[in-house]
Motif scaffolding. Structure first.
Motif, PDB file in Angstrom:
ATOM      1  N   THR A 191       8.028   5.862   3.280  1.00 42.26           N
ATOM      2  CA  THR A 191       7.686   4.768   2.261  1.00 42.26           C
ATOM      3  C   THR A 191       6.365   5.063   1.434  1.00 42.26           C
ATOM      4  O   THR A 191       5.333   5.515   2.042  1.00 42.26           O
ATOM      5  CB  THR A 191       7.577   3.577   2.898  1.00 42.26           C
ATOM      6  OG1 THR A 191       8.521   3.292   3.756  1.00 42.26           O
ATOM      7  CG2 THR A 191       7.306   2.283   1.920  1.00 42.26           C
ATOM      8  N   PRO A 192       6.260   5.258   0.293  1.00 42.60           N
ATOM      9  CA  PRO A 192       5.227   5.423  -0.601  1.00 42.60           C
ATOM     10  C   PRO A 192       4.087   4.325  -0.081  1.00 42.60           C
ATOM     11  O   PRO A 192       4.435   3.345   0.162  1.00 42.60           O
ATOM     12  CB  PRO A 192       5.656   5.360  -2.168  1.00 42.60           C
ATOM     13  CG  PRO A 192       7.026   5.472  -1.999  1.00 42.60           C
ATOM     14  CD  PRO A 192       7.510   5.118  -0.893  1.00 42.60           C
ATOM     15  N   ARG A 193       2.937   5.103  -0.281  1.00 41.22           N
ATOM     16  CA  ARG A 193       1.640   4.114  -0.034  1.00 41.22           C
ATOM     17  C   ARG A 193       1.676   3.574   1.441  1.00 41.22           C
ATOM     18  O   ARG A 193       0.924   2.799   1.612  1.00 41.22           O
ATOM     19  CB  ARG A 193       1.693   3.009  -1.175  1.00 41.22           C
ATOM     20  CG  ARG A 193       1.208   3.295  -2.516  1.00 41.22           C
ATOM     21  CD  ARG A 193       0.994   2.175  -3.337  1.00 41.22           C
ATOM     22  NE  ARG A 193       0.974   2.659  -4.746  1.00 41.22           N
ATOM     23  CZ  ARG A 193       1.498   2.109  -5.594  1.00 41.22           C
ATOM     24  NH1 ARG A 193       2.867   1.408  -5.491  1.00 41.22           N
ATOM     25  NH2 ARG A 193       1.364   2.517  -7.014  1.00 41.22           N
ATOM     26  N   THR A 194       2.243   4.223   1.906  1.00 49.17           N
ATOM     27  CA  THR A 194       2.005   3.979   3.750  1.00 49.17           C
ATOM     28  C   THR A 194       1.267   5.140   4.610  1.00 49.17           C
ATOM     29  O   THR A 194       1.714   6.152   4.058  1.00 49.17           O
ATOM     30  CB  THR A 194       3.592   3.675   4.324  1.00 49.17           C
ATOM     31  OG1 THR A 194       4.438   2.716   3.745  1.00 49.17           O
ATOM     32  CG2 THR A 194       3.476   3.485   5.738  1.00 49.17           C
ATOM     33  N   ASP A 195       0.323   4.672   5.230  1.00 47.71           N
ATOM     34  CA  ASP A 195      -0.451   5.758   5.943  1.00 47.71           C
ATOM     35  C   ASP A 195       0.716   6.364   7.194  1.00 47.71           C
ATOM     36  O   ASP A 195       0.963   5.522   7.880  1.00 47.71           O
ATOM     37  CB  ASP A 195      -1.561   5.074   6.552  1.00 47.71           C
ATOM     38  CG  ASP A 195      -2.587   4.700   5.702  1.00 47.71           C
ATOM     39  OD1 ASP A 195      -2.424   5.144   4.325  1.00 47.71           O
ATOM     40  OD2 ASP A 195      -3.413   3.888   5.962  1.00 47.71           O
ATOM     41  N   TYR A 196       0.539   7.585   7.236  1.00 45.03           N
ATOM     42  CA  TYR A 196       1.235   8.416   8.216  1.00 45.03           C
ATOM     43  C   TYR A 196       0.273   9.222   9.043  1.00 45.03           C
ATOM     44  O   TYR A 196      -0.187  10.356   8.328  1.00 45.03           O
ATOM     45  CB  TYR A 196       2.414   9.019   7.642  1.00 45.03           C
ATOM     46  CG  TYR A 196       3.576   8.229   7.252  1.00 45.03           C
ATOM     47  CD1 TYR A 196       4.523   7.629   7.959  1.00 45.03           C
ATOM     48  CD2 TYR A 196       3.763   7.987   5.842  1.00 45.03           C
ATOM     49  CE1 TYR A 196       5.305   6.874   7.614  1.00 45.03           C
ATOM     50  CE2 TYR A 196       4.699   7.284   5.387  1.00 45.03           C
ATOM     51  CZ  TYR A 196       5.444   6.828   6.183  1.00 45.03           C
ATOM     52  OH  TYR A 196       6.539   5.935   5.755  1.00 45.03           O
ATOM     53  N   ARG A 197      -0.273   9.057  10.171  1.00 44.50           N
ATOM     54  CA  ARG A 197      -1.365   9.751  10.851  1.00 44.50           C
ATOM     55  C   ARG A 197      -0.430  10.949  11.477  1.00 44.50           C
ATOM     56  O   ARG A 197       0.491  10.773  12.331  1.00 44.50           O
ATOM     57  CB  ARG A 197      -1.955   9.115  11.751  1.00 44.50           C
ATOM     58  CG  ARG A 197      -3.079   9.940  12.831  1.00 44.50           C
ATOM     59  CD  ARG A 197      -3.710   8.857  13.677  1.00 44.50           C
ATOM     60  NE  ARG A 197      -4.297   7.874  13.142  1.00 44.50           N
ATOM     61  CZ  ARG A 197      -5.403   7.660  12.647  1.00 44.50           C
ATOM     62  NH1 ARG A 197      -6.444   8.894  12.655  1.00 44.50           N
ATOM     63  NH2 ARG A 197      -5.862   6.838  12.114  1.00 44.50           N
ATOM     64  N   LEU A 198      -0.966  12.254  11.261  1.00 42.37           N
ATOM     65  CA  LEU A 198      -0.414  13.407  11.869  1.00 42.37           C
ATOM     66  C   LEU A 198      -0.874  13.556  13.359  1.00 42.37           C
ATOM     67  O   LEU A 198      -1.826  13.413  13.575  1.00 42.37           O
ATOM     68  CB  LEU A 198      -0.874  14.664  11.227  1.00 42.37           C
ATOM     69  CG  LEU A 198      -0.398  15.975  11.788  1.00 42.37           C
ATOM     70  CD1 LEU A 198       0.970  16.352  11.498  1.00 42.37           C
ATOM     71  CD2 LEU A 198      -0.718  17.164  10.817  1.00 42.37           C
ATOM     72  N   VAL A 199       0.487  13.435  14.249  1.00 47.14           N
ATOM     73  CA  VAL A 199       0.017  13.489  15.801  1.00 47.14           C
ATOM     74  C   VAL A 199       0.516  14.511  16.203  1.00 47.14           C
ATOM     75  O   VAL A 199       0.386  14.687  17.489  1.00 47.14           O
ATOM     76  CB  VAL A 199       0.270  12.145  16.401  1.00 47.14           C
ATOM     77  CG1 VAL A 199      -0.243  10.821  15.764  1.00 47.14           C
ATOM     78  CG2 VAL A 199       1.837  11.664  15.902  1.00 47.14           C
TER      79      VAL A 199
END
Length: 174
Positions: A114-122
């Motif tokens: 989803t655009p403008r959603t934060d996704y943390r690289l884990v």
């Protein structure tokens, strides 16, 4: 040689918004920083990357929207991202190589982003990438598997006929 088209994002559409590599697009595993936070740009659009698997590996096919036909493709890694709500999403990183240089990097999400959603690289896993690509690119169905038609009706795979429209899932939609 088998050919496949995949709906990918160019690297510039998935960018670090917080972290060490802030402002940088997604890239290959050697240059990624764990815990950086990425976002899909609001104007991001997937493009069709046509590729073929042959004896020499993956190459860009002539009937493609992205990439240069004949260039090699390197399946770099399978990434795991975590959203703020704790849900996770995986994506594959494909690197287009021209000569000895990186020509482009592509992101193939294995779940909707989803655009403008934060996704943390884990996580970044080089060994899982091949298996995950095979699950996405090489699909086969056993007798009795029900397929959803464009009308919404469910039909066993063995009853499908050429020319009948099936429902398009998120992966096939452009």
């Amino acid at each position: 040689m088998t050919s496949q088209s995949l709906p990918v994002y160019p690297a510039r559409d998935f960018v670090v918004t917080e972290g060490v590599a802030e402002g940088d697009p997604i890239t290959f595993a050697d240059e990624l920083v764990m815990d950086d936070i990425y976002q899909l740009r609001p104007d991001a659009r997937r493009g069709r990357l046509a590729m073929a698997a042959g004896e020499d590996g993956l190459t860009v096919e002539p009937d493609t929207d992205l990439g240069r036909p004949g260039n090699r493709l390197h399946l770099d890694c399978c990434l795991t991202f975590m959203a703020r709500d704790g849900s996770t999403a995986e994506a594959l990183v494909l690197v287009e190589v021209e000569g000895d240089a990186v020509a482009e990097v592509y992101l193939l999400p294995l779940a909707p982003l989803t655009p403008r959603t934060d996704y943390r690289l884990v996580g970044a896993d080089r060994h899982a990438a091949t298996t995950r690509l095979a699950e996405v690119a090489c699909v086969s169905f056993t007798r009795g598997t029900h397929i959803t038609m464009a009308s919404g009706a469910q039909v066993p795979i063995e009853q499908l006929r050429a020319g009948r429209a099936v429902e398009r899932g998120w992966l096939g939609a452009a």
